[in-house]
Write a protein that holds these residues in place. Structure first.
Motif, PDB file in Angstrom:
ATOM      1  N   ARG A 258       5.547  50.986  36.898  1.00  0.00           N
ATOM      2  CA  ARG A 258       6.809  51.114  37.611  1.00  0.00           C
ATOM      3  C   ARG A 258       7.019  52.565  38.033  1.00  0.00           C
ATOM      4  O   ARG A 258       6.400  53.475  37.477  1.00  0.00           O
ATOM      5  CB  ARG A 258       7.977  50.701  36.697  1.00  0.00           C
ATOM      6  N   ASN A 259       7.920  52.770  38.998  1.00  0.00           N
ATOM      7  CA  ASN A 259       8.325  54.128  39.354  1.00  0.00           C
ATOM      8  C   ASN A 259       9.070  54.782  38.201  1.00  0.00           C
ATOM      9  O   ASN A 259       8.926  55.982  37.966  1.00  0.00           O
ATOM     10  CB  ASN A 259       9.218  54.114  40.604  1.00  0.00           C
ATOM     11  N   CYS A 260       9.882  53.985  37.501  1.00  0.00           N
ATOM     12  CA  CYS A 260      10.643  54.453  36.347  1.00  0.00           C
ATOM     13  C   CYS A 260      10.139  53.707  35.112  1.00  0.00           C
ATOM     14  O   CYS A 260      10.572  52.583  34.847  1.00  0.00           O
ATOM     15  CB  CYS A 260      12.136  54.192  36.537  1.00  0.00           C
ATOM     16  N   TYR A 312      14.340  42.399  29.750  1.00  0.00           N
ATOM     17  CA  TYR A 312      12.902  42.609  29.565  1.00  0.00           C
ATOM     18  C   TYR A 312      12.278  41.416  28.847  1.00  0.00           C
ATOM     19  O   TYR A 312      11.235  40.885  29.276  1.00  0.00           O
ATOM     20  CB  TYR A 312      12.658  43.890  28.760  1.00  0.00           C
ATOM     21  N   SER A 340       3.945  41.601  37.458  1.00  0.00           N
ATOM     22  CA  SER A 340       4.553  42.451  38.489  1.00  0.00           C
ATOM     23  C   SER A 340       5.576  41.688  39.304  1.00  0.00           C
ATOM     24  O   SER A 340       6.659  42.206  39.631  1.00  0.00           O
ATOM     25  CB  SER A 340       3.469  43.018  39.408  1.00  0.00           C
ATOM     26  N   PHE A 343       8.796  41.115  37.275  1.00  0.00           N
ATOM     27  CA  PHE A 343       9.577  42.321  36.979  1.00  0.00           C
ATOM     28  C   PHE A 343      10.186  42.961  38.219  1.00  0.00           C
ATOM     29  O   PHE A 343      10.850  44.001  38.106  1.00  0.00           O
ATOM     30  CB  PHE A 343       8.734  43.326  36.189  1.00  0.00           C
ATOM     31  N   VAL A 344      10.007  42.340  39.365  1.00  0.00           N
ATOM     32  CA  VAL A 344      10.766  42.774  40.545  1.00  0.00           C
ATOM     33  C   VAL A 344      12.270  42.648  40.263  1.00  0.00           C
ATOM     34  O   VAL A 344      13.095  43.396  40.808  1.00  0.00           O
ATOM     35  CB  VAL A 344      10.362  41.946  41.785  1.00  0.00           C
ATOM     36  N   ASP A 348      14.375  49.371  39.376  1.00  0.00           N
ATOM     37  CA  ASP A 348      13.336  50.384  39.202  1.00  0.00           C
ATOM     38  C   ASP A 348      13.765  51.753  39.722  1.00  0.00           C
ATOM     39  O   ASP A 348      12.979  52.492  40.301  1.00  0.00           O
ATOM     40  CB  ASP A 348      12.040  49.933  39.899  1.00  0.00           C
ATOM     41  N   ASP A 349      15.037  52.075  39.549  1.00  0.00           N
ATOM     42  CA  ASP A 349      15.485  53.446  39.796  1.00  0.00           C
ATOM     43  C   ASP A 349      16.472  53.812  38.696  1.00  0.00           C
ATOM     44  O   ASP A 349      17.243  52.973  38.214  1.00  0.00           O
ATOM     45  CB  ASP A 349      16.108  53.597  41.183  1.00  0.00           C
TER      46      ASP A 349
END
Length: 468
Positions: A258-260, A312, A340, A343-344, A348-349
Motif C-alpha cells: 500500500r501507499n500507507c 482489516y 489487493s 483491500f481497495v 490508503d491515505d
C-alpha cells in the motif's frame, strides 16, 4: 544499593538483543546474508524516498531501524512461561496482547514481550513473540501424558540466571557486571542444541500429532527459531532473496502493498533441515534431522484502531475464504490478486485514516503553529489545526503481531503439508494464570500514546482545553 549503580533495563535489553543476534548469526549463517540484504534495501529505500527519511528523522525512528528485530520462542509448560516473564522484565519487556494460534491450526497461544513506553521503544524496540504449547489439544491421551512427562524433566534456565532474576527483583535492578553475567546466562536458554531428549521413535510420533509439538517437547530448551530484521520495502526483499541464494516462502503474510503501510507484513526463508541426534543405543545416539529455525523479515506500518482492525480482519477473512494457498504455493499470485482487490475497500491515505479514526497518530505542534500561538488564539478543531498547518499527525508504528500471519509463518516452516484443525476455543484466562499477570491491551497502549501526544501538542499551542 543506590539505584545509580544499576544499569538501565533498556541497556540490558540492547546488550541481550545484540548478543542474541551474534549467536543466531553464528548458528544460522544464512541469517547474516539476510541481514546484509535488508540493510542494502533499506539504504536504497531511504536514498530514493526523502519524505520517508524525513518522517523517520522527525519521529526519532531512523536510528532504531538497524536495531529493530524480534525473536520467537515456543515454551512447553506453565512454569517456563512464568519464569520467562520474570526474565524479560529484567530487560524492560512486558507481555502485550493475547494471540490464539489454534484457530489457524497451530496448537499454541501466545503473547509478545516488548517495551511499552515511547522512550524505551526509541532506545530499542526488541520484542520476543512467546508461545505456550497447548497440550490439551493433543487428542491421543497417552501421547499427551508422555509429552507432559518429557517436559516435566527439563529445566530451561541456568541456576545463575534464576539467581540474577531474583537479585534484580529484590534490589530493583542489576549492576553492569551483574547485567553482563545475566545476558550470558539468559542466552543459554535460547541456544540451539543438536542433541534431542527423546528417541527417534518418540519424535516421529509427536511429529504425527503436529510438528510444532515435536519441536517444543523433544529438545532441551526453546531454541530461538527466528530473528527478524525490519525492512522498509518487504516486496523488494522478497524479490531479491533468490539472488542471494535464499528461498523465500510463497507469499508475504499480512495486508497487501500500500501507499500507507498498515500493521505488519512478514515473509521468511524456509526452515533449515538440521542434523539432530536422538536418544539411542550408541553413545552419540541415533542421527536424524529436524526443521525448526528460519529467517524472517518484517515491514511495519501504522497501528490500527478497533474499527480499523475490524475492517482489516473482515477483508483478510474474505480473501482467505476466496483463495486458500495450497501447500506448494503455486496459486500465490491468485491469492495476492484477491488480497489487493479486497483491500481497495481500505482507505490508503493517512488523512482519511485519521479522520475516519481507523488508525492511531502521534500529534505534534508545528513551527508555524508555535509561531502563530505566540500572537493569536489558534484554538479551533483538531482538523482545522491540521488544515492550517499548525498541528502535525504522524503514524504510530504498529509494535505487535497478527495471529493469522504468525500462524502462516509457522506453518510454512514446520515441514510437511498437513493442516491441523482444532475446535478448542481461545483461553486467555488460563494463559494469564500461567503467566502470573494479565497481558497489556495493545489497543489501549496506542490510544494512550495518541491521547498523550495530542494533549502535549495542544499545550504547546497554548490550548488548555480539549478540542474536537
Amino acid at each position: 544499593m543506590s539505584a545509580d549503580a544499576f544499569i538501565h533495563a533498556d541497556d540490558i535489553r540492547s546488550m541481550f538483543s545484540s548478543a542474541m543476534s551474534d549467536m543466531y548469526r553464528a548458528e544460522v549463517p544464512q541469517y547474516g546474508t539476510l541481514m546484509e540484504l535488508v540493510s542494502d534495501i533499506n539504504e536504497q529505500k531511504l536514498a530514493d524516498d526523502a519524505s520517508l527519511r524525513d518522517g523517520l528523522v522527525r519521529n526519532d525512528e531512523l536510528d532504531r531501524i538497524d536495531l529493530e528485530r524480534h525473536g520467537a520462542i515456543r515454551l512447553g509448560k506453565p512454569e517456563e512461561l512464568f519464569t520467562m516473564r520474570r526474565l524479560f522484565a529484567v530487560m524492560g519487556m512486558h507481555p502485550v496482547g493475547y494471540y490464539d494460534l489454534s484457530v489457524a491450526g497451530v496448537p499454541v497461544h501466545s503473547t509478545a514481550f516488548r517495551p511499552i513506553d515511547d522512550t524505551a521503544l526509541r532506545r530499542n524496540p526488541f520484542r520476543v513473540f512467546t508461545s505456550l504449547l497447548r497440550l490439551e489439544l493433543i487428542e491421543d491421551e497417552d501421547l499427551r501424558t508422555k509429552a507432559e512427562q518429557i517436559l516435566a524433566k527439563r529445566d530451561i534456565f541456568t541456576a545463575d540466571a534464576i539467581k540474577l532474576i531474583y537479585l534484580a527483583e529484590k534490589n530493583g535492578g542489576l549492576t553492569r557486571i551483574q547485567a553482563e553475567q545475566f545476558v550470558t546466562e539468559a542466552l543459554e536458554t535460547f541456544r540451539w542444541h543438536s542433541d534431542a531428549t527423546v528417541s527417534l521413535e518418540t519424535y516421529q510420533t509427536l511429529c504425527e500429532a503436529h510438528r510444532l509439538i515435536a519441536d517444543v517437547v523433544c529438545f532441551k530448551g526453546p531454541h530461538i527459531n527466528h530473528l527478524t530484521p525490519r525492512t522498509l520495502d518487504i516486496d523488494a526483499v522478497q524479490r531479491a532473496m533468490p539472488e542471494r541464494g535464499i528461498s523465500p516462502k510463497a507469499i508475504v503474510e499480512g495486508p497487501p502493498a500500500r501507499n500507507c503501510p498498515i500493521l505488519l507484513r512478514q515473509t521468511s526463508f524456509k526452515a533449515l533441515e538440521e542434523q539432530v541426534y536422538f536418544v539411542g543405543d550408541t553413545p552419540k545416539g541415533t542421527a536424524g534431522t529436524h526443521t525448526a529455525r528460519f529467517g524472517e523479515i518484517e515491514q511495519r506500518g501504522i497501528a490500527l484502531t478497533a474499527e480499523g482492525r475490524n475492517l482489516y480482519d473482515t477483508l483478510l477473512s474474505a480473501t482467505r475464504q476466496a483463495v486458500q494457498i495450497n501447500a506448494g504455493g503455486s496459486n500465490a499470485r491468485d491469492y495476492e490478486t484477491e488480497l489487493s482487490e479486497r483491500f481497495v475497500a481500505f482507505p490508503d491515505d493517512y488523512e482519511t485514516l485519521r479522520v475516519e479514526k481507523l488508525a492511531f497518530f502521534h500529534y505534534s505542534a508545528t513551527e508555524a503553529g508555535l509561531n502563530a500561538a505566540s500572537t493569536e488564539n489558534v484554538g479551533t478543531s483538531v482538523n482545522d489545526l491540521i488544515d492550517r498547518g499548525y498541528l502535525r499527525a504522524d503514524p504510530i508504528i504498529y509494535e505487535d503481531f497478527l495471529p493469522v500471519s504468525a500462524a502462516g509463518i509457522f506453518q510454512s516452516n514446520l515441514g510437511g503439508d498437513a493442516q491441523k484443525n482444532y475446535q478448542e476455543h481461545s483461553n486467555q484466562g488460563v494463559f494469564e494464570q500461567c503467566l502470573g499477570v494479565t497481558v497489556r491491551d495493545e489497543l489501549a497502549l496506542y490510544a494512550e500514546r495518541e491521547t498523550a501526544s495530542l494533549k502535549q501538542a495542544l499545550d504547546d499551542l497554548g490550548i488548555k482545553k480539549n478540542v474536537a
